[in-house]
Write an enzyme that holds these catalytic residues in place. Structure first.
Site, PDB file in Angstrom:
ATOM      1  N   CYS A   9       0.830  -1.212   0.000  1.00 10.97           N
ATOM      2  CA  CYS A   9       0.000   0.000   0.000  1.00 10.97           C
ATOM      3  C   CYS A   9       0.865   1.262   0.000  1.00 10.97           C
ATOM      4  O   CYS A   9       1.666   1.468   0.911  1.00 10.97           O
ATOM      5  CB  CYS A   9      -0.919  -0.023   1.224  1.00 10.97           C
ATOM      6  SG  CYS A   9      -1.798   1.525   1.503  1.00 10.97           S
ATOM      7  N   CYS A  12       0.386   3.381   3.142  1.00 14.36           N
ATOM      8  CA  CYS A  12       1.060   2.774   4.307  1.00 14.36           C
ATOM      9  C   CYS A  12       2.548   3.113   4.288  1.00 14.36           C
ATOM     10  O   CYS A  12       3.137   3.422   5.332  1.00 14.36           O
ATOM     11  CB  CYS A  12       0.860   1.266   4.316  1.00 14.36           C
ATOM     12  SG  CYS A  12      -0.864   0.760   4.457  1.00 14.36           S
TER      13      CYS A  12
END
Length: 171
Positions: A9, A12
């Protein structure tokens, strides 16, 4: 506080440096952790994660989801007391409540069974046929036991739809 993330991600990855700075700033006063949601699927289900990253504040049976900016000042403010302004999740959604812990155990059972199967097959060298028969024998035995118990209980009682005359002969 806990960050549930996925390694792939981009959001993230953007949060990583800020999260590390948050952990350094709060070291000794507030626990900061990370969970890889791609590896901990049962825990991710328990937290009901729908997107990455998802940040939670956990405290004595209460869970609050952070929904603010992902900057160090905003996260520090939330961790130091801003969490009190956020309504806690209901008990059935909070992973650290009694309900959440029980559901977490139940959600983890398939993974534990898989690990146990791999251990028995690879370490103890049991054949797949023996393991399959053993794993199937447990629910079948439990089911048969329940059927016998129900049969023993209900076969001794007259049925409610039996006419009164027939009931007299049955007793």
């Amino acid at each position: 506080m806990i960050d549930i993330f996925a390694p792939w991600c981009p959001h993230c990855r953007d949060l990583e440096k800020t999260w590390a700075a948050l952990a350094t700033e709060l070291k000794g006063s507030i626990h900061i952790g990370k969970i890889d949601g791609t590896k901990e699927k049962a825990l991710m289900q328990r937290f009901d994660v729908e997107a990455f990253p998802t940040i939670y504040h956990l405290r004595t049976g209460e869970t609050r989801q952070y929904d603010g900016k992902r900057t160090l000042p905003a996260l520090l403010e939330f961790a130091r007391g801003g969490w009190q302004e956020v309504k806690p999740l209901p008990f059935y959604q909070a992973p650290n409540s009694l309900y959440g812990r029980i559901s977490g155990r139940l959600l983890g059972l398939p993974n534990q069974a898989k690990e146990y199967y791999i251990y028995l097959h690879q370490e103890k060298h049991y054949s797949q046929l023996v393991l399959l028969a053993s794993f199937l024998a447990v629910p079948i035995t439990i089911g048969m036991g329940l059927i016998c118990a129900l049969d023993a209980y209900y076969s001794r009682q007259p049925h409610p739809w039996t006419p009164p005359v027939a009931r007299a002969h049955h007793d």
